[in-house]
Design a protein around this motif. Structure first.
Motif, PDB file in Angstrom:
ATOM      1  N   ASP A 184       0.851  -1.188   0.000  1.00 13.25           N
ATOM      2  CA  ASP A 184       0.000   0.000   0.000  1.00 13.25           C
ATOM      3  C   ASP A 184       0.887   1.239   0.000  1.00 13.25           C
ATOM      4  OD1 ASP A 184      -2.678  -1.176   0.205  1.00 13.25           O
ATOM      5  OD2 ASP A 184      -2.031  -1.831   2.197  1.00 13.25           O
ATOM      6  N   PRO A 185       0.379   2.351  -0.480  1.00 12.30           N
ATOM      7  CA  PRO A 185       1.140   3.601  -0.393  1.00 12.30           C
ATOM      8  C   PRO A 185       1.463   3.914   1.071  1.00 12.30           C
ATOM      9  CG  PRO A 185      -0.741   3.846  -1.854  1.00 12.30           C
ATOM     10  CD  PRO A 185      -0.918   2.532  -1.177  1.00 12.30           C
ATOM     11  N   MET A 186       2.622   4.470   1.334  1.00  9.62           N
ATOM     12  CA  MET A 186       3.013   4.790   2.703  1.00  9.62           C
ATOM     13  C   MET A 186       2.133   5.894   3.265  1.00  9.62           C
ATOM     14  SD  MET A 186       7.188   4.568   2.648  1.00  9.62           S
ATOM     15  CE  MET A 186       7.282   5.294   4.285  1.00  9.62           C
ATOM     16  N   ALA A 187       1.537   5.635   4.421  1.00 14.30           N
ATOM     17  CA  ALA A 187       0.750   6.648   5.123  1.00 14.30           C
ATOM     18  C   ALA A 187       1.236   6.649   6.573  1.00 14.30           C
ATOM     19  CB  ALA A 187      -0.734   6.336   5.004  1.00 14.30           C
ATOM     20  N   ASP A 188       0.343   6.316   7.515  1.00  9.75           N
ATOM     21  CA  ASP A 188       0.786   6.247   8.905  1.00  9.75           C
ATOM     22  C   ASP A 188       1.430   4.902   9.229  1.00  9.75           C
ATOM     23  OD1 ASP A 188      -1.693   5.081   8.459  1.00  9.75           O
ATOM     24  OD2 ASP A 188      -2.311   5.284  10.541  1.00  9.75           O
ATOM     25  N   LEU A 189       1.258   3.912   8.337  1.00 15.67           N
ATOM     26  CA  LEU A 189       1.846   2.592   8.497  1.00 15.67           C
ATOM     27  C   LEU A 189       2.563   2.200   7.209  1.00 15.67           C
ATOM     28  CD1 LEU A 189      -1.107   0.648  10.202  1.00 15.67           C
ATOM     29  CD2 LEU A 189       0.992   1.400  11.325  1.00 15.67           C
ATOM     30  N   VAL A 190       3.478   1.239   7.332  1.00 13.93           N
ATOM     31  CA  VAL A 190       4.134   0.661   6.161  1.00 13.93           C
ATOM     32  C   VAL A 190       3.756  -0.814   6.121  1.00 13.93           C
ATOM     33  CG1 VAL A 190       6.333   0.095   5.066  1.00 13.93           C
ATOM     34  CG2 VAL A 190       6.034   2.293   6.234  1.00 13.93           C
ATOM     35  N   ARG A 191       3.066  -1.222   5.076  1.00 13.15           N
ATOM     36  CA  ARG A 191       2.606  -2.603   4.958  1.00 13.15           C
ATOM     37  C   ARG A 191       3.455  -3.338   3.922  1.00 13.15           C
ATOM     38  NH1 ARG A 191      -2.154  -3.507   7.562  1.00 13.15           N
ATOM     39  NH2 ARG A 191      -3.267  -1.639   8.292  1.00 13.15           N
ATOM     40  N   VAL A 192       4.058  -4.437   4.383  1.00 14.31           N
ATOM     41  CA  VAL A 192       4.967  -5.214   3.552  1.00 14.31           C
ATOM     42  C   VAL A 192       4.470  -6.654   3.488  1.00 14.31           C
ATOM     43  CG1 VAL A 192       7.334  -6.071   3.302  1.00 14.31           C
ATOM     44  CG2 VAL A 192       6.925  -3.752   4.151  1.00 14.31           C
TER      45      VAL A 192
END
Length: 213
Positions: free
Chosen positions: A10-18
């Motif tokens: 997902d685009p980086m926002a308040d979290l980074v999803r990998v």
């Protein structure tokens, strides 16, 4: 496992999803892959991580809070900032997890002084239905556990269905009587016992007969 790969989902926002992906022989031990070793997958972020948390494969969470840069700290089941051990609902949830209580468990009662805790809890065992008059809909089992406060949370001391202090003070003499003296035994319906079946009344009895010549 081969072709280990890490991708930003997902685009980086308040979290980074990998997400981590790989191919596997699916348990084919004949392939010679019978041992474990550490592997590395790299993902390049479009901007600096900053103070964002990282979530891997939807469930495993890492945070920079409390970690030594540039490392990240693995968060546990209670999140990245577990509740302080004490007489609070969040802390009682940690105690239930410590004894592997079933899902959807609810607390029946608790006695706590901040250092020691006794927790009664139960869980439904019947079908999901709205007819509360049906005994099957309200059937449940229960447990009683005693805990001692540690730096890492509530640590289990002993489990018992008996009332009073005998069982817990046998395991931990320092447990305060003020928290256990008035405890009633758990209802047999909440904590049933199933002793092994007794031997047949005639088992082991030899019959004899006499005859007159």
């Amino acid at each position: 496992m081969r072709k280990l790969k890490a991708v930003l989902t997902d685009p980086m926002a308040d979290l980074v999803r990998v997400q981590i992906t790989f191919t596997s022989p699916s348990g084919d031990r004949a392939s010679g892959c019978t041992k474990e070793s550490t592997a590395t997958a790299k993902v390049r972020l479009p901007m600096p991580l900053g103070d964002r948390d990282v979530i891997v494969d939807n469930y495993t969470r890492f945070t920079a809070d409390g970690a030594k840069p540039p490392g990240l700290r693995l968060c546990g089941k209670l999140g990245c900032t577990p509740p302080a051990t004490g007489c609070t609902a969040a802390s009682y949830d940690q105690a239930l997890m410590a004894v592997d209580a079933p899902e959807h468990t609810y607390r029946d009662s608790e006695k706590c002084d901040g250092k020691w805790l006794v927790l009664d809890f139960s869980w439904r065992t019947g079908p999901a239905c709205g007819d509360s008059t049906d005994p099957a809909c309200s059937s449940r089992l229960g447990d009683r556990w005693f805990f001692r406060a540690r730096n890492t949370g509530w640590a289990p001391v002993v489990r018992t269905s008996a009332g009073g202090c005998r069982d817990v003070q046998r395991a931990e003499p320092a447990f305060p009587a003020s928290l256990c003296a008035l405890l009633a035994p758990l209802s047999p319906s909440l904590h049933p016992s199933f002793p092994p079946p007794s031997a047949s009344p005639t088992a082991g009895v030899r019959s004899t007969a006499t005859t007159t010549p």
